[in-house]
Design a protein around this motif. Structure first.
Motif, short mmCIF file in Angstrom:
data_model
loop_
_atom_site.label_atom_id
_atom_site.label_comp_id
_atom_site.label_asym_id
_atom_site.label_seq_id
_atom_site.Cartn_x
_atom_site.Cartn_y
_atom_site.Cartn_z
N SER A 1 0.82 -1.22 0.00
CA SER A 1 0.00 0.00 0.00
C SER A 1 0.85 1.27 0.00
CB SER A 1 -0.95 0.01 1.19
OG SER A 1 -0.22 -0.01 2.41
N TYR A 2 2.08 1.17 0.49
CA TYR A 2 2.98 2.33 0.52
C TYR A 2 3.24 2.87 -0.89
CZ TYR A 2 7.27 5.00 1.52
OH TYR A 2 8.23 5.99 1.64
N TYR A 3 3.21 2.01 -1.87
CA TYR A 3 3.53 2.38 -3.25
C TYR A 3 2.30 2.78 -4.06
CZ TYR A 3 7.95 0.46 -1.84
OH TYR A 3 9.12 0.24 -1.16
N THR A 4 1.18 3.00 -3.37
CA THR A 4 -0.05 3.41 -4.05
C THR A 4 -0.36 4.88 -3.76
OG1 THR A 4 -1.52 2.87 -2.19
CG2 THR A 4 -0.99 1.06 -3.75
N GLU A 5 -1.18 5.46 -4.60
CA GLU A 5 -1.59 6.85 -4.38
C GLU A 5 -2.30 6.99 -3.05
OE1 GLU A 5 -4.30 10.36 -6.44
OE2 GLU A 5 -3.81 8.56 -7.61
N GLU A 6 -3.20 6.07 -2.72
CA GLU A 6 -3.93 6.15 -1.45
C GLU A 6 -2.98 6.02 -0.26
OE1 GLU A 6 -6.68 6.88 1.29
OE2 GLU A 6 -6.90 7.18 -0.85
N GLY A 7 -2.03 5.09 -0.35
CA GLY A 7 -1.05 4.94 0.72
C GLY A 7 -0.22 6.19 0.92
N GLN A 8 0.15 6.82 -0.16
CA GLN A 8 0.92 8.07 -0.06
C GLN A 8 0.06 9.22 0.45
OE1 GLN A 8 4.31 8.68 -0.31
NE2 GLN A 8 4.17 6.46 -0.06
N ARG A 9 -1.21 9.24 0.06
CA ARG A 9 -2.11 10.29 0.57
C ARG A 9 -2.21 10.19 2.09
NH1 ARG A 9 -5.02 11.67 -3.14
NH2 ARG A 9 -5.92 9.66 -3.72
N GLU A 10 -2.36 8.96 2.61
CA GLU A 10 -2.44 8.76 4.06
C GLU A 10 -1.13 9.15 4.73
OE1 GLU A 10 -3.66 4.72 4.71
OE2 GLU A 10 -5.56 5.02 3.66
N ARG A 11 0.00 8.73 4.14
CA ARG A 11 1.31 9.06 4.71
C ARG A 11 1.53 10.57 4.74
NH1 ARG A 11 6.46 10.38 3.32
NH2 ARG A 11 5.90 10.59 1.14
N LEU A 12 1.19 11.24 3.64
CA LEU A 12 1.40 12.69 3.57
C LEU A 12 0.48 13.43 4.53
CD1 LEU A 12 1.89 12.97 -0.27
CD2 LEU A 12 3.56 13.68 1.45
N ALA A 13 -0.76 12.99 4.68
CA ALA A 13 -1.68 13.63 5.62
C ALA A 13 -1.11 13.55 7.04
CB ALA A 13 -3.06 13.00 5.54
N ALA A 14 -0.59 12.39 7.42
CA ALA A 14 0.00 12.23 8.75
C ALA A 14 1.26 13.08 8.89
CB ALA A 14 0.33 10.76 9.01
N LEU A 15 2.08 13.12 7.85
CA LEU A 15 3.31 13.91 7.87
C LEU A 15 2.99 15.40 8.03
CD1 LEU A 15 6.36 13.28 7.51
CD2 LEU A 15 6.05 13.73 5.08
N LEU A 16 1.97 15.87 7.31
CA LEU A 16 1.60 17.29 7.41
C LEU A 16 0.97 17.63 8.75
CD1 LEU A 16 0.45 17.93 3.75
CD2 LEU A 16 2.65 18.46 4.81
N ALA A 17 0.28 16.68 9.37
CA ALA A 17 -0.23 16.90 10.74
C ALA A 17 0.95 17.04 11.70
CB ALA A 17 -1.14 15.75 11.16
N ASP A 18 1.98 16.21 11.51
CA ASP A 18 3.19 16.34 12.33
C ASP A 18 3.90 17.66 12.06
OD1 ASP A 18 2.89 13.98 13.73
OD2 ASP A 18 4.25 12.83 12.45
N ARG A 19 3.84 18.12 10.83
CA ARG A 19 4.43 19.44 10.52
C ARG A 19 3.70 20.53 11.29
NH1 ARG A 19 4.53 23.06 5.01
NH2 ARG A 19 5.64 24.76 6.02
N GLU A 20 2.38 20.49 11.29
CA GLU A 20 1.59 21.49 12.01
C GLU A 20 1.93 21.48 13.50
OE1 GLU A 20 -0.35 23.99 10.81
OE2 GLU A 20 0.49 23.29 8.91
N ALA A 21 2.26 20.31 14.02
CA ALA A 21 2.62 20.18 15.44
C ALA A 21 4.08 20.54 15.69
CB ALA A 21 2.35 18.75 15.91
N GLY A 22 4.84 20.86 14.63
CA GLY A 22 6.23 21.28 14.78
C GLY A 22 7.22 20.15 14.94
N ARG A 23 6.80 18.90 14.66
CA ARG A 23 7.68 17.75 14.84
C ARG A 23 8.49 17.37 13.61
NH1 ARG A 23 2.95 16.08 17.87
NH2 ARG A 23 2.09 15.19 15.97
#
Length: 192
Positions: free
Chosen positions: A46-68
């Motif tokens: 799933s990591y190599y799919t568009e949906e898997g990347q969408r989920e990964r990026l959403a989590a990454l951007l939430a961590d960005r908003e938290a300053g992590r």
């Protein structure tokens, strides 16, 4: 500002990552999968799919908003993803440090883009995030990544036995750091 777009050369630019990059990330990661296998954890399909990347990026951007974390994309002339650089585990307070991670698409390897991206991110870490140091680790055999770090002013400071689970096994890593400045702690005094 860390949201600024920075030219890296060869028509490639560094810019903040976005959820809209999911399809492009999936394509680049799939194309580069065999090339990056010795340096990466085993990933689910799933990591190599568009949906898997969408989920990964959403989590990454939430961590960005938290300053992590601070995630950036290397985008080609058509703004397709051809690599990425992240500052992970950003610590504030008296530590002011982060862990660097990066990769470049197999089709763009050997063009100096990783070196340009790491240099640029270190400048942003020093000047805009006001970090004191950046740390990175490489699998012992990853000479290309070690050359990038050396060109960017990183110094080896240790060896971490069985540090990360990479390519199906616990791998020893060389640890590197770059001290960005030795000035006083200014700005956000919050603890990490």
């Amino acid at each position: 500002m860390t949201d600024a777009i920075r030219p890296l050369g060869a028509g490639v630019r560094l810019r903040p990552a976005a959820v809209a990059d999911a399809a492009s990330f999936a394509e680049a990661l799939t194309r580069s999968r065999a090339y990056m296998k010795p340096w990466e954890p085993v990933r689910p399909e799933s990591y190599y799919t568009e949906e898997g990347q969408r989920e990964r990026l959403a989590a990454l951007l939430a961590d960005r908003e938290a300053g992590r974390v601070m995630p950036w994309v290397l985008g080609d002339a058509d703004d397709r993803v051809v690599g990425a650089v992240n500052l992970n585990g950003i610590a504030r307070g008296s530590f002011r440090s982060a862990i660097l991670g990066y990769w470049v698409d197999v089709a763009y390897a050997g063009r100096g883009l990783a070196t340009a991206a790491v240099r640029t991110v270190c400048e942003l870490a020093r000047d805009e995030l006001r970090l004191h140091r950046v740390e990175a680790g490489t699998v012992l055999a990853n000479a290309a990544s070690q050359r990038v770090l050396a060109k960017c002013g990183f110094e080896e400071f240790g060896l971490a036995p069985r540090y990360l689970h990479i390519d199906g096994a616990w791998r020893d890593h060389r640890l590197f750091q770059r001290i960005l400045h030795d000035g006083p702690v200014t700005g956000d005094p919050s603890p990490s």
